[in-house]
Design a protein around this motif. Structure first.
Motif, PDB file in Angstrom:
ATOM      1  N   SER A   1      40.971  14.415  70.444  1.00 32.81           N
ATOM      2  CA  SER A   1      40.074  15.448  70.979  1.00 32.81           C
ATOM      3  C   SER A   1      38.832  14.873  71.643  1.00 32.81           C
ATOM      4  O   SER A   1      38.194  15.538  72.472  1.00 32.81           O
ATOM      5  CB  SER A   1      39.634  16.389  69.857  1.00 32.81           C
TER       6      SER A   1
ATOM      7  N   LEU B   1      37.198  21.432  64.674  1.00 32.45           N
ATOM      8  CA  LEU B   1      36.419  20.648  65.628  1.00 32.45           C
ATOM      9  C   LEU B   1      35.095  21.352  65.919  1.00 32.45           C
ATOM     10  O   LEU B   1      35.027  22.588  65.914  1.00 32.45           O
ATOM     11  CB  LEU B   1      37.198  20.473  66.934  1.00 32.45           C
ATOM     12  N   PRO B   2      34.039  20.590  66.179  1.00 31.61           N
ATOM     13  CA  PRO B   2      32.737  21.215  66.471  1.00 31.61           C
ATOM     14  C   PRO B   2      32.784  22.214  67.621  1.00 31.61           C
ATOM     15  O   PRO B   2      32.075  23.221  67.614  1.00 31.61           O
ATOM     16  CB  PRO B   2      31.849  20.013  66.815  1.00 31.61           C
ATOM     17  N   SER B   3      33.637  21.958  68.603  1.00 29.71           N
ATOM     18  CA  SER B   3      33.721  22.844  69.767  1.00 29.71           C
ATOM     19  C   SER B   3      34.386  24.172  69.452  1.00 29.71           C
ATOM     20  O   SER B   3      34.262  25.136  70.213  1.00 29.71           O
ATOM     21  CB  SER B   3      34.518  22.158  70.879  1.00 29.71           C
ATOM     22  N   GLY B   4      35.129  24.224  68.343  1.00 33.44           N
ATOM     23  CA  GLY B   4      35.863  25.439  67.996  1.00 33.44           C
ATOM     24  C   GLY B   4      37.167  25.603  68.749  1.00 33.44           C
ATOM     25  O   GLY B   4      37.831  26.638  68.637  1.00 33.44           O
ATOM     26  N   ARG B   5      37.599  24.581  69.474  1.00 30.33           N
ATOM     27  CA  ARG B   5      38.763  24.736  70.353  1.00 30.33           C
ATOM     28  C   ARG B   5      40.088  24.890  69.618  1.00 30.33           C
ATOM     29  O   ARG B   5      41.073  25.331  70.225  1.00 30.33           O
ATOM     30  CB  ARG B   5      38.840  23.564  71.338  1.00 30.33           C
TER      31      ARG B   5
ATOM     32  N   LEU C   1      45.804  21.014  70.551  1.00 34.15           N
ATOM     33  CA  LEU C   1      44.720  20.900  71.527  1.00 34.15           C
ATOM     34  C   LEU C   1      45.075  21.565  72.852  1.00 34.15           C
ATOM     35  O   LEU C   1      44.190  21.974  73.611  1.00 34.15           O
ATOM     36  CB  LEU C   1      44.378  19.430  71.752  1.00 34.15           C
TER      37      LEU C   1
ATOM     38  N   GLU D   1      40.068  13.308  65.831  1.00 38.07           N
ATOM     39  CA  GLU D   1      38.933  12.785  66.596  1.00 38.07           C
ATOM     40  C   GLU D   1      39.397  11.979  67.802  1.00 38.07           C
ATOM     41  O   GLU D   1      38.860  12.126  68.912  1.00 38.07           O
ATOM     42  CB  GLU D   1      38.056  11.920  65.690  1.00 38.07           C
TER      43      GLU D   1
ATOM     44  N   GLU E   1      36.170  14.379  69.986  1.00 36.94           N
ATOM     45  CA  GLU E   1      35.042  14.979  69.275  1.00 36.94           C
ATOM     46  C   GLU E   1      34.838  14.287  67.927  1.00 36.94           C
ATOM     47  O   GLU E   1      35.783  13.761  67.335  1.00 36.94           O
ATOM     48  CB  GLU E   1      35.286  16.476  69.051  1.00 36.94           C
ATOM     49  N   LYS E   2      33.611  14.308  67.449  1.00 36.06           N
ATOM     50  CA  LYS E   2      33.274  13.736  66.150  1.00 36.06           C
ATOM     51  C   LYS E   2      33.162  14.858  65.123  1.00 36.06           C
ATOM     52  O   LYS E   2      32.422  15.824  65.321  1.00 36.06           O
ATOM     53  CB  LYS E   2      31.941  12.978  66.230  1.00 36.06           C
TER      54      LYS E   2
ATOM     55  N   ASP F   1      40.179  26.586  66.584  1.00 40.95           N
ATOM     56  CA  ASP F   1      40.006  27.679  65.619  1.00 40.95           C
ATOM     57  C   ASP F   1      41.052  28.774  65.801  1.00 40.95           C
ATOM     58  O   ASP F   1      41.362  29.507  64.859  1.00 40.95           O
ATOM     59  CB  ASP F   1      38.607  28.292  65.752  1.00 40.95           C
TER      60      ASP F   1
END
Length: 332
Positions: free
Chosen positions: A225, A155-159, A311, A222, A227-228, A161
């Motif tokens: 979360s 995810l772009p947020s890194g949540r 998540l 997506e 997020e895109k 990772d």
């Protein structure tokens, strides 16, 4: 029904660890023992395990006499040996036959694919299966699809990772090829059910939690979360070229662990995303029993269930002790 005496090899690995948990979760059915290499016998992990199992056997698996002595009286032997040591199971199977083991579970625990040049790892496993059959050793082959833990996108947020072996953003081809997926944590409970079931003797069994395409896994991430995800698309032609390069590199330096790991990864992608081998329909064609049909009372986690846990920060990282090593060679 009396308890089965089960001996497990590979307990410190990811699959072996899940199997151990599944067996220990059914103490009325199993007395669990583990087989380790002598070099690992004094490790902190094995010392901790010794308090949870009936016995730890430190044995050189290359020594047929030692193996036979250890295997006498064992009802079920389960191998979760590492990918690079598949052919060591030839000796294990021979010893199991001599010792009178009633049920031999070789190290399958992978995606469904026919043998014959598609996946080197699958072909090595086939050598073991053929040896087992030549011995007329009672067996069950258990495959499990591909892990959720290696299938979720970043995810772009890194949540997420924290649980990622190597962040993946890649869609192969059009992304619509379905593939069987499984939560690593559900492998153990599936195995515990399968080895108690006489219907699985001398059969192949597929155990899985969900059947999804890459596009579907991305959409689930997506949706849950908010997020895109920015996808990276790899064409089938690029995938085939990458597989060919990996095969050439491995041929040039067969003992190199990194080259083997890269080639194995490319073979998985070829099988899953080009050929589409890893589906319930192909498993049925190849003669597998479906664990979802055999055990409707067991509800494995869906990929959606997994993502909710992911998540929430509740999913343990696979290969945590080897993450940096694997990350160097994994290109998804």
């Amino acid at each position: 029904m009396s308890k089965q005496r089960v001996l497990l090899l590979g307990v410190t690995g990811e699959t072996g660890g899940s199997i151990l948990q599944g067996l220990l979760g059914d103490p009325d059915s199993f007395d669990v023992e583990v087989l380790v290499r002598p070099s690992a016998a004094d490790s902190p992990r094995i010392k901790e395990l010794a308090e949870r199992v009936v016995k730890v056997h430190a044995v050189d698996i290359a020594s047929l006499p030692e193996l036979v002595k250890t295997l006498v009286g064992i009802d079920v032997f389960i191998s979760a040996i590492d990918p690079g040591s598949q052919l060591a199971q030839l000796n294990l199977a021979t010893a199991a036959k001599e010792a009178g083991v009633k049920h031999f579970i070789p190290c399958a625990f992978t995606t469904v694919a026919p043998a014959g040049g598609i996946m080197t790892l699958r072909d090595e496993k086939e050598q073991v299966y053929q040896h087992i059959r030549k011995l007329y050793l009672p067996y069950t082959v258990i495959d499990v699809g591909y892990w959720y833990q290696l299938s979720f996108p970043a995810l772009p947020s890194g949540r997420v990772d924290y649980a990622s072996v190597a962040p993946r953003l890649t869609i192969h081809g059009d992304g619509n090829m379905p593939t069987m997926l499984t939560d690593l944590r559900d492998i153990g409970p599936f195995v515990a059910l399968i080895i108690k079931d006489p219907r699985t003797l001398n059969r192949f069994v597929i155990a899985y939690g969900d059947v999804l395409s890459e596009n579907e896994t991305f959409h689930i991430m997506e949706d849950l979360s908010g997020e895109k995800i920015n996808r990276v698309h790899i064409s089938i032609e690029e995938l085939l070229a990458s597989r060919a390069r990996a095969a050439a590199a491995l041929k040039a330096d067969p003992p190199k662990a990194g080259a083997r790991m890269v080639a194995s990864g490319e073979n998985y992608k070829y099988s899953k995303y080009v050929r589409g081998d890893n589906t319930p329909e192909h498993a049925q064609y190849l003669g597998y029993l479906d664990a979802r049909e055999l055990y409707p009372e067991f509800k494995p986690r869906s990929f959606t269930d997994f993502v909710c846990e992911l998540l929430a920060g509740k999913v343990p990282k696979a290969y945590a002790s080897r993450a940096e090593e694997i990350k160097k060679f994994r290109h998804d």
